[in-house]
Motif scaffolding. Structure first.
Motif, PDB file in Angstrom:
ATOM      1  N   ILE A 161      80.777 -22.339   2.140  1.00 28.92           N
ATOM      2  CA  ILE A 161      81.381 -21.028   1.917  1.00 28.92           C
ATOM      3  C   ILE A 161      82.761 -21.007   2.552  1.00 28.92           C
ATOM      4  CG2 ILE A 161      80.321 -20.030   4.000  1.00 28.92           C
ATOM      5  CD1 ILE A 161      80.060 -17.371   2.444  1.00 28.92           C
ATOM      6  N   SER A 162      83.692 -20.339   1.891  1.00 28.69           N
ATOM      7  CA  SER A 162      85.038 -20.207   2.442  1.00 28.69           C
ATOM      8  C   SER A 162      85.606 -18.861   2.013  1.00 28.69           C
ATOM      9  CB  SER A 162      85.939 -21.354   1.984  1.00 28.69           C
ATOM     10  OG  SER A 162      86.057 -21.357   0.567  1.00 28.69           O
ATOM     11  N   ARG A 163      86.739 -18.516   2.616  1.00 32.24           N
ATOM     12  CA  ARG A 163      87.346 -17.229   2.314  1.00 32.24           C
ATOM     13  C   ARG A 163      88.850 -17.350   2.288  1.00 32.24           C
ATOM     14  NH1 ARG A 163      84.910 -13.430   6.543  1.00 32.24           N
ATOM     15  NH2 ARG A 163      86.383 -11.926   5.697  1.00 32.24           N
ATOM     16  N   ASP A 164      89.481 -16.505   1.500  1.00 31.65           N
ATOM     17  CA  ASP A 164      90.935 -16.394   1.468  1.00 31.65           C
ATOM     18  C   ASP A 164      91.246 -14.919   1.664  1.00 31.65           C
ATOM     19  OD1 ASP A 164      93.638 -16.104   0.828  1.00 31.65           O
ATOM     20  OD2 ASP A 164      93.572 -17.658  -0.705  1.00 31.65           O
ATOM     21  N   ASN A 165      91.506 -14.545   2.897  1.00 33.90           N
ATOM     22  CA  ASN A 165      91.718 -13.131   3.200  1.00 33.90           C
ATOM     23  C   ASN A 165      92.959 -12.576   2.503  1.00 33.90           C
ATOM     24  OD1 ASN A 165      89.425 -13.010   4.831  1.00 33.90           O
ATOM     25  ND2 ASN A 165      90.574 -13.525   6.685  1.00 33.90           N
ATOM     26  N   ALA A 166      93.959 -13.395   2.356  1.00 34.28           N
ATOM     27  CA  ALA A 166      95.189 -12.930   1.713  1.00 34.28           C
ATOM     28  C   ALA A 166      94.944 -12.543   0.255  1.00 34.28           C
ATOM     29  CB  ALA A 166      96.259 -14.011   1.788  1.00 34.28           C
TER      30      ALA A 166
ATOM     31  N   ASN B 107      88.997  -9.038   5.259  1.00 35.71           N
ATOM     32  CA  ASN B 107      89.389  -9.773   6.459  1.00 35.71           C
ATOM     33  C   ASN B 107      88.672  -9.309   7.711  1.00 35.71           C
ATOM     34  OD1 ASN B 107      91.136  -7.413   6.040  1.00 35.71           O
ATOM     35  ND2 ASN B 107      92.142  -8.038   7.905  1.00 35.71           N
ATOM     36  N   ILE B 108      88.159  -8.077   7.724  1.00 31.71           N
ATOM     37  CA  ILE B 108      87.482  -7.580   8.927  1.00 31.71           C
ATOM     38  C   ILE B 108      85.966  -7.633   8.786  1.00 31.71           C
ATOM     39  CG2 ILE B 108      89.402  -6.086   9.554  1.00 31.71           C
ATOM     40  CD1 ILE B 108      87.733  -3.721   8.480  1.00 31.71           C
ATOM     41  N   HIS B 109      85.495  -8.238   7.701  1.00 29.75           N
ATOM     42  CA  HIS B 109      84.051  -8.235   7.426  1.00 29.75           C
ATOM     43  C   HIS B 109      83.464  -9.635   7.409  1.00 29.75           C
ATOM     44  CE1 HIS B 109      83.729  -3.991   6.398  1.00 29.75           C
ATOM     45  NE2 HIS B 109      84.879  -4.108   5.775  1.00 29.75           N
ATOM     46  N   ARG B 110      82.221  -9.728   7.838  1.00 27.94           N
ATOM     47  CA  ARG B 110      81.435 -10.908   7.511  1.00 27.94           C
ATOM     48  C   ARG B 110      81.106 -10.804   6.029  1.00 27.94           C
ATOM     49  NH1 ARG B 110      77.855 -10.120  12.771  1.00 27.94           N
ATOM     50  NH2 ARG B 110      77.507  -8.164  11.656  1.00 27.94           N
TER      51      ARG B 110
ATOM     52  N   GLY C 203      61.955 -13.096 -10.759  1.00 25.28           N
ATOM     53  CA  GLY C 203      60.675 -12.852 -10.106  1.00 25.28           C
ATOM     54  C   GLY C 203      60.693 -13.002  -8.594  1.00 25.28           C
ATOM     55  N   LYS C 204      61.864 -13.237  -8.038  1.00 19.50           N
ATOM     56  CA  LYS C 204      61.957 -13.426  -6.586  1.00 19.50           C
ATOM     57  C   LYS C 204      62.890 -12.402  -5.960  1.00 19.50           C
ATOM     58  CE  LYS C 204      60.895 -18.356  -6.533  1.00 19.50           C
ATOM     59  NZ  LYS C 204      61.315 -19.693  -6.007  1.00 19.50           N
ATOM     60  N   ARG C 205      62.776 -12.241  -4.660  1.00 21.40           N
ATOM     61  CA  ARG C 205      63.656 -11.324  -3.951  1.00 21.40           C
ATOM     62  C   ARG C 205      65.023 -11.955  -3.757  1.00 21.40           C
ATOM     63  NH1 ARG C 205      60.826  -8.880   1.300  1.00 21.40           N
ATOM     64  NH2 ARG C 205      62.758  -7.682   1.213  1.00 21.40           N
ATOM     65  N   ARG C 206      66.035 -11.105  -3.642  1.00 27.70           N
ATOM     66  CA  ARG C 206      67.367 -11.592  -3.343  1.00 27.70           C
ATOM     67  C   ARG C 206      67.357 -12.208  -1.947  1.00 27.70           C
ATOM     68  NH1 ARG C 206      71.111  -7.041  -4.502  1.00 27.70           N
ATOM     69  NH2 ARG C 206      71.065  -7.814  -6.641  1.00 27.70           N
ATOM     70  N   GLU C 207      68.022 -13.349  -1.801  1.00 26.83           N
ATOM     71  CA  GLU C 207      68.058 -14.025  -0.504  1.00 26.83           C
ATOM     72  C   GLU C 207      69.488 -14.379  -0.117  1.00 26.83           C
ATOM     73  OE1 GLU C 207      65.892 -17.724  -0.526  1.00 26.83           O
ATOM     74  OE2 GLU C 207      66.985 -18.524  -2.254  1.00 26.83           O
ATOM     75  N   LEU C 208      69.703 -14.440   1.178  1.00 26.77           N
ATOM     76  CA  LEU C 208      70.999 -14.804   1.724  1.00 26.77           C
ATOM     77  C   LEU C 208      71.154 -16.320   1.639  1.00 26.77           C
ATOM     78  CD1 LEU C 208      73.581 -14.056   3.380  1.00 26.77           C
ATOM     79  CD2 LEU C 208      72.167 -14.378   5.430  1.00 26.77           C
ATOM     80  N   VAL C 209      72.251 -16.766   1.055  1.00 24.06           N
ATOM     81  CA  VAL C 209      72.499 -18.195   0.884  1.00 24.06           C
ATOM     82  C   VAL C 209      73.475 -18.711   1.937  1.00 24.06           C
ATOM     83  CG1 VAL C 209      73.436 -19.950  -0.671  1.00 24.06           C
ATOM     84  CG2 VAL C 209      72.060 -18.063  -1.584  1.00 24.06           C
ATOM     85  N   ALA C 210      74.561 -17.984   2.144  1.00 27.34           N
ATOM     86  CA  ALA C 210      75.588 -18.426   3.082  1.00 27.34           C
ATOM     87  C   ALA C 210      76.371 -17.228   3.576  1.00 27.34           C
ATOM     88  CB  ALA C 210      76.533 -19.431   2.423  1.00 27.34           C
ATOM     89  N   MET C 211      76.791 -17.301   4.824  1.00 24.42           N
ATOM     90  CA  MET C 211      77.557 -16.226   5.429  1.00 24.42           C
ATOM     91  C   MET C 211      78.755 -16.813   6.134  1.00 24.42           C
ATOM     92  SD  MET C 211      78.443 -14.690   8.516  1.00 24.42           S
ATOM     93  CE  MET C 211      77.291 -15.444   9.660  1.00 24.42           C
ATOM     94  N   ILE C 212      79.875 -16.121   6.071  1.00 23.97           N
ATOM     95  CA  ILE C 212      81.065 -16.541   6.801  1.00 23.97           C
ATOM     96  C   ILE C 212      81.582 -15.362   7.598  1.00 23.97           C
ATOM     97  CG2 ILE C 212      82.598 -16.078   4.826  1.00 23.97           C
ATOM     98  CD1 ILE C 212      84.251 -18.547   5.825  1.00 23.97           C
ATOM     99  N   SER C 213      81.837 -15.574   8.876  1.00 30.15           N
ATOM    100  CA  SER C 213      82.307 -14.503   9.744  1.00 30.15           C
ATOM    101  C   SER C 213      83.787 -14.220   9.504  1.00 30.15           C
ATOM    102  CB  SER C 213      82.080 -14.881  11.196  1.00 30.15           C
ATOM    103  OG  SER C 213      82.997 -15.892  11.579  1.00 30.15           O
ATOM    104  N   ASP C 214      84.275 -13.143  10.094  1.00 26.94           N
ATOM    105  CA  ASP C 214      85.701 -12.852   9.962  1.00 26.94           C
ATOM    106  C   ASP C 214      86.537 -13.930  10.634  1.00 26.94           C
ATOM    107  OD1 ASP C 214      85.978 -10.303  12.586  1.00 26.94           O
ATOM    108  OD2 ASP C 214      84.743 -12.097  12.421  1.00 26.94           O
TER     109      ASP C 214
ATOM    110  N   GLY D 115      85.681 -17.126  10.501  1.00 21.20           N
ATOM    111  CA  GLY D 115      85.580 -18.350   9.713  1.00 21.20           C
ATOM    112  C   GLY D 115      84.355 -19.208   9.991  1.00 21.20           C
ATOM    113  N   SER D 116      83.529 -18.832  10.940  1.00 19.22           N
ATOM    114  CA  SER D 116      82.321 -19.620  11.184  1.00 19.22           C
ATOM    115  C   SER D 116      81.279 -19.280  10.113  1.00 19.22           C
ATOM    116  CB  SER D 116      81.768 -19.349  12.577  1.00 19.22           C
ATOM    117  OG  SER D 116      81.454 -17.991  12.737  1.00 19.22           O
ATOM    118  N   ALA D 117      80.460 -20.264   9.788  1.00 16.52           N
ATOM    119  CA  ALA D 117      79.537 -20.109   8.660  1.00 16.52           C
ATOM    120  C   ALA D 117      78.106 -20.455   9.045  1.00 16.52           C
ATOM    121  CB  ALA D 117      79.985 -20.992   7.503  1.00 16.52           C
TER     122      ALA D 117
END
Length: 116
Positions: free
Chosen positions: A69-74, A30-33, A42-53, A55-57
């Motif tokens: 992307i979504s989150r359920d902090n509970a 809940n306190i983390h992005r 054969g490729k580098r790991r890449e960021l696909v989606a991020m969600i802030s604490d 809820g913005s993405a």
């Protein structure tokens, strides 16, 4: 010990949908992005989606409008709803924190294969 367990991957035809889930333990998300990443062979790991604490993405340009992307902090879980899947989306998908150091260890990931 922090652990992420990803699930929900599979084989899907182009244009199909999948919903990935990530269960976190040893950390209160809940306190983390939080983010989904992917790594194709054969490729580098890449960021696909991020969600802030709050809820913005943000999304990788190539998945914008197709992934949500979504989150359920509970429940300490993060999700990635994917639709309009393309062969270029084939990869192993991982969840983890975003811009938190030291970054917790990576989980096993979940394989997504888009193929007809």
């Amino acid at each position: 010990q922090v652990q992420f367990v990803e699930s929900g991957g599979g084989l899907v035809q182009p244009g199909g949908s999948l919903r990935l889930s990530c269960t976190a333990s040893g950390i209160s998300i809940n306190i983390h992005r939080m983010a989904w990443y992917r790594q194709a062979p054969g490729k580098r790991r890449e960021l696909v989606a991020m969600i802030s604490d709050g809820g913005s993405a943000d999304y990788l340009h190539s998945v914008e409008g197709r992934f949500t992307i979504s989150r359920d902090n509970a429940e300490n879980m993060v999700f990635l709803q994917m639709s309009g899947l393309q062969s270029e989306d084939t990869a192993t998908y991982y969840c983890n924190t975003h811009r938190f150091y030291p970054q917790p260890p990576w989980g096993q990931g979940t394989q997504v294969t888009v193929s007809s």
